[in-house]
Design an enzyme around this catalytic site. Structure first.
Site, PDB file in Angstrom:
ATOM      1  N   ASP A  91       0.724  -1.440  -0.614  1.00 43.37           N
ATOM      2  CA  ASP A  91       0.059  -0.681  -0.216  1.00 43.37           C
ATOM      3  C   ASP A  91       0.358   0.881  -0.092  1.00 43.37           C
ATOM      4  OD1 ASP A  91      -3.001   0.170   0.894  1.00 43.37           O
ATOM      5  OD2 ASP A  91      -2.185   2.110   0.766  1.00 43.37           O
ATOM      6  N   ASP A  94       3.426   2.111  -4.443  1.00 50.04           N
ATOM      7  CA  ASP A  94       2.725   2.906  -5.226  1.00 50.04           C
ATOM      8  C   ASP A  94       2.870   1.801  -6.975  1.00 50.04           C
ATOM      9  OD1 ASP A  94       1.429   4.526  -7.028  1.00 50.04           O
ATOM     10  OD2 ASP A  94       2.658   6.793  -6.565  1.00 50.04           O
ATOM     11  N   VAL A  95       1.243   1.897  -6.689  1.00 47.33           N
ATOM     12  CA  VAL A  95       1.078   1.155  -8.415  1.00 47.33           C
ATOM     13  C   VAL A  95       0.760   1.364  -9.897  1.00 47.33           C
ATOM     14  CG1 VAL A  95      -0.876  -1.031  -6.219  1.00 47.33           C
ATOM     15  CG2 VAL A  95      -1.873   1.002  -7.790  1.00 47.33           C
ATOM     16  N   TYR A 102     -14.580   7.047 -12.741  1.00 49.16           N
ATOM     17  CA  TYR A 102     -14.803   5.724 -12.285  1.00 49.16           C
ATOM     18  C   TYR A 102     -15.206   5.151 -13.009  1.00 49.16           C
ATOM     19  CZ  TYR A 102     -15.039   2.493  -8.089  1.00 49.16           C
ATOM     20  OH  TYR A 102     -14.237   1.440  -7.342  1.00 49.16           O
ATOM     21  N   LYS A 136     -13.132   1.672 -14.329  1.00 53.72           N
ATOM     22  CA  LYS A 136     -13.321   0.505 -13.795  1.00 53.72           C
ATOM     23  C   LYS A 136     -14.246  -0.617 -14.984  1.00 53.72           C
ATOM     24  CE  LYS A 136     -12.232   0.101  -9.721  1.00 53.72           C
ATOM     25  NZ  LYS A 136     -10.763  -0.591  -8.980  1.00 53.72           N
ATOM     26  N   THR A 181     -16.423   1.094   2.464  1.00 54.78           N
ATOM     27  CA  THR A 181     -14.934   1.821   3.581  1.00 54.78           C
ATOM     28  C   THR A 181     -14.763   2.912   2.670  1.00 54.78           C
ATOM     29  OG1 THR A 181     -14.231   1.516   0.721  1.00 54.78           O
ATOM     30  CG2 THR A 181     -14.676  -0.896   2.083  1.00 54.78           C
ATOM     31  N   THR A 219     -18.253  12.111   1.655  1.00 58.13           N
ATOM     32  CA  THR A 219     -18.648  12.014   3.057  1.00 58.13           C
ATOM     33  C   THR A 219     -16.837  12.024   3.951  1.00 58.13           C
ATOM     34  OG1 THR A 219     -18.103  10.093   2.973  1.00 58.13           O
ATOM     35  CG2 THR A 219     -20.518  10.213   3.675  1.00 58.13           C
TER      36      THR A 219
HETATM   37  P1  NAD Z   1     -10.261   1.842   0.453  1.00 59.86           P
HETATM   38  O1  NAD Z   1      -9.930   3.077   0.750  1.00 59.86           O
HETATM   39  O2  NAD Z   1     -10.702   1.466   1.596  1.00 59.86           O
HETATM   40  O3  NAD Z   1      -8.758   1.027   0.528  1.00 59.86           O
HETATM   41  C1  NAD Z   1      -7.883   1.323  -1.521  1.00 59.86           C
HETATM   42  C2  NAD Z   1      -6.389   1.434  -0.745  1.00 59.86           C
HETATM   43  O4  NAD Z   1      -5.710   1.335  -1.980  1.00 59.86           O
HETATM   44  C3  NAD Z   1      -6.079   1.944   0.497  1.00 59.86           C
HETATM   45  O5  NAD Z   1      -5.530   1.989   1.777  1.00 59.86           O
HETATM   46  C4  NAD Z   1      -5.381   3.194  -0.800  1.00 59.86           C
HETATM   47  O6  NAD Z   1      -3.746   3.371   0.396  1.00 59.86           O
HETATM   48  C5  NAD Z   1      -4.723   2.270  -1.640  1.00 59.86           C
HETATM   49  N1  NAD Z   1      -4.310   3.228  -3.016  1.00 59.86           N
HETATM   50  C6  NAD Z   1      -5.072   4.580  -3.313  1.00 59.86           C
HETATM   51  N2  NAD Z   1      -4.191   4.409  -4.159  1.00 59.86           N
HETATM   52  C7  NAD Z   1      -2.801   3.738  -4.401  1.00 59.86           C
HETATM   53  C8  NAD Z   1      -1.702   3.696  -4.715  1.00 59.86           C
HETATM   54  N3  NAD Z   1      -1.579   4.358  -6.099  1.00 59.86           N
HETATM   55  N4  NAD Z   1      -0.804   2.360  -4.859  1.00 59.86           N
HETATM   56  C9  NAD Z   1      -1.140   1.387  -3.465  1.00 59.86           C
HETATM   57  N5  NAD Z   1      -1.920   1.958  -2.991  1.00 59.86           N
HETATM   58  C10 NAD Z   1      -3.072   3.087  -3.527  1.00 59.86           C
HETATM   59  O7  NAD Z   1     -11.316   1.739  -0.504  1.00 59.86           O
HETATM   60  P2  NAD Z   1     -12.239  -0.549  -0.929  1.00 59.86           P
HETATM   61  O8  NAD Z   1     -13.235  -0.014  -0.904  1.00 59.86           O
HETATM   62  O9  NAD Z   1     -10.988  -1.402  -0.049  1.00 59.86           O
HETATM   63  O10 NAD Z   1     -11.356  -0.426  -2.728  1.00 59.86           O
HETATM   64  C11 NAD Z   1     -10.857  -1.835  -2.940  1.00 59.86           C
HETATM   65  C12 NAD Z   1     -11.222  -1.906  -4.615  1.00 59.86           C
HETATM   66  O11 NAD Z   1     -12.297  -1.985  -4.431  1.00 59.86           O
HETATM   67  C13 NAD Z   1     -10.842  -1.186  -5.159  1.00 59.86           C
HETATM   68  O12 NAD Z   1     -10.177  -1.222  -6.445  1.00 59.86           O
HETATM   69  C14 NAD Z   1     -12.282   0.070  -5.506  1.00 59.86           C
HETATM   70  O13 NAD Z   1     -11.869   0.476  -6.470  1.00 59.86           O
HETATM   71  C15 NAD Z   1     -13.102  -1.735  -4.807  1.00 59.86           C
HETATM   72  N6  NAD Z   1     -14.395  -1.215  -5.010  1.00 59.86           N
HETATM   73  C16 NAD Z   1     -14.742  -0.895  -4.640  1.00 59.86           C
HETATM   74  C17 NAD Z   1     -16.159  -0.996  -3.615  1.00 59.86           C
HETATM   75  C18 NAD Z   1     -16.871  -0.738  -2.322  1.00 59.86           C
HETATM   76  O14 NAD Z   1     -18.108  -0.277  -2.231  1.00 59.86           O
HETATM   77  N7  NAD Z   1     -16.333  -0.458  -1.056  1.00 59.86           N
HETATM   78  C19 NAD Z   1     -16.765  -0.846  -5.065  1.00 59.86           C
HETATM   79  C20 NAD Z   1     -16.873  -1.087  -5.938  1.00 59.86           C
HETATM   80  C21 NAD Z   1     -14.946  -1.259  -6.282  1.00 59.86           C
END
Ligand code: NAD
Length: 266
Positions: free
Chosen positions: A38, A64-65, A157, A161, A194, A203
């Site tokens: 992360d 950093d991805v 977004y 996706k 999340t 929020t």
């Molecule tokens: P989150 O914000 O809790 O977690 C995302 C994590 O990614 C964080 O720890 C952040 O630090 C890390 N991150 C961000 N940019 C980064 C980078 N450049 N390099 C490395 N790490 C990085 O959000 P989440 O909901 O757990 O999201 C996880 C995945 O699930 C994402 O791809 C998101 O698009 C997808 N997703 C989430 C939801 C939802 O409802 N929460 C729905 C559909 C898809």
């Protein structure tokens, strides 16, 4: 008792929070050696330490991805430490909401860089090590319901996706044609509570009480939008990821695993 991914080596990006953290915990609980990465090092290291404290095998690396050099370093580290890679969860992502008219090109590009380029780089740099391991492997790319359907105020977004969805299918075909036994699938979460929602629905503004505000907003949203009537938990997604990571899904590649309480059905 033998775990469902016993002895496998897994790399989970964006594992310091939310869905990524839940995936790392679930994979470790079922016997995988998990490397969490992360941007946020304190939370990432704490997540790995928590897994270890509960008897699992986990370590944390900064990553950093969007940075190709860091992917090279992370994969080299996995190779040096574990000698193989069986599971890659390309989970890291960001969500930027708002009108397309208000979104800056810089923000559009940033979102594409994390959500799409990050997944591309993960596949590109992890696949050679997976192939060398010889046992095949499982790549799981985190898309979204927003990769299946459009959403007002989420154009950037959704674009990112949707790209993950077809990138996944194309790589699945490439791997199948190569006969490398690497399966490649996408996961499509619905409304999962999340912190990502703070930048989608606002929020997380300065002075806000993000946690409770977010929870209430998502409860309200899910009760209307989701046929099952409630929001999901990161563990709901982790359960699906575990199945795709395990050999229980050995005949599944190029598929979309939708975990959304029925959100995308209507
Ligand atoms: P989150 O914000 O809790 O977690 C995302 C994590 O990614 C964080 O720890 C952040 O630090 C890390 N991150 C961000 N940019 C980064 C980078 N450049 N390099 C490395 N790490 C990085 O959000 P989440 O909901 O757990 O999201 C996880 C995945 O699930 C994402 O791809 C998101 O698009 C997808 N997703 C989430 C939801 C939802 O409802 N929460 C729905 C559909 C898809």
């Amino acid at each position: 008792m033998v775990g469902r991914v016993d002895g496998k080596v897994a790399l989970v990006t964006g594992a310091a929070s939310g869905i990524g953290r839940a995936c790392a915990e679930r994979l470790a609980a079922e016997g995988a050696k998990v490397v969490l990465t992360d941007l946020t090092d304190e939370a990432g290291a704490a997540a790995a330490a928590d897994i270890v404290q509960r008897g699992g095998q986990a370590s944390y690396l900064h990553q950093d991805v969007t940075d190709e050099g860091e992917w090279v370093q992370v994969i080299a580290s996995v190779r040096e430490t574990h000698g193989r890679l069986d599971i890659l969860v390309n989970n890291a992502g960001i969500g930027l909401g708002g009108s397309v008219l208000d979104m800056s090109l810089a923000d559009f590009r940033k979102q594409m860089a994390v959500n799409v380029e990050g997944v591309f780089l993960g596949v590109k740099h992890a696949l050679p090590l997976m192939r060398q391991s010889g046992d095949g492997g499982s790549i799981i790319n985190m898309s979204s319901v927003a990769g299946l359907k459009g959403a007002a105020s989420l154009a950037g977004y959704c674009a990112s996706k949707g790209a993950v969805r077809l990138f996944t299918k194309s790589v699945a075909l490439e791997c199948a044609a190569a006969g490398d036994k690497v399966r490649v699938n996408s996961v499509h979460p619905g409304i999962i509570e999340t912190p990502i929602w703070d930048t989608i629905i606002g929020t997380g503004g300065p002075g806000s009480n993000a946690g409770p505000q977010r929870a209430a907003s998502l409860d309200a949203m899910a009760s209307v939008a989701t046929p099952l009537g409630f929001k999901g938990d990161p563990a709901d997604i982790a359960d699906g990821v575990l199945w795709l990571a395990s050999s229980e899904s050995r005949y599944v590649t190029g598929a979309e695993l939708v975990i959304d309480g029925g959100l995308s059905v209507r």
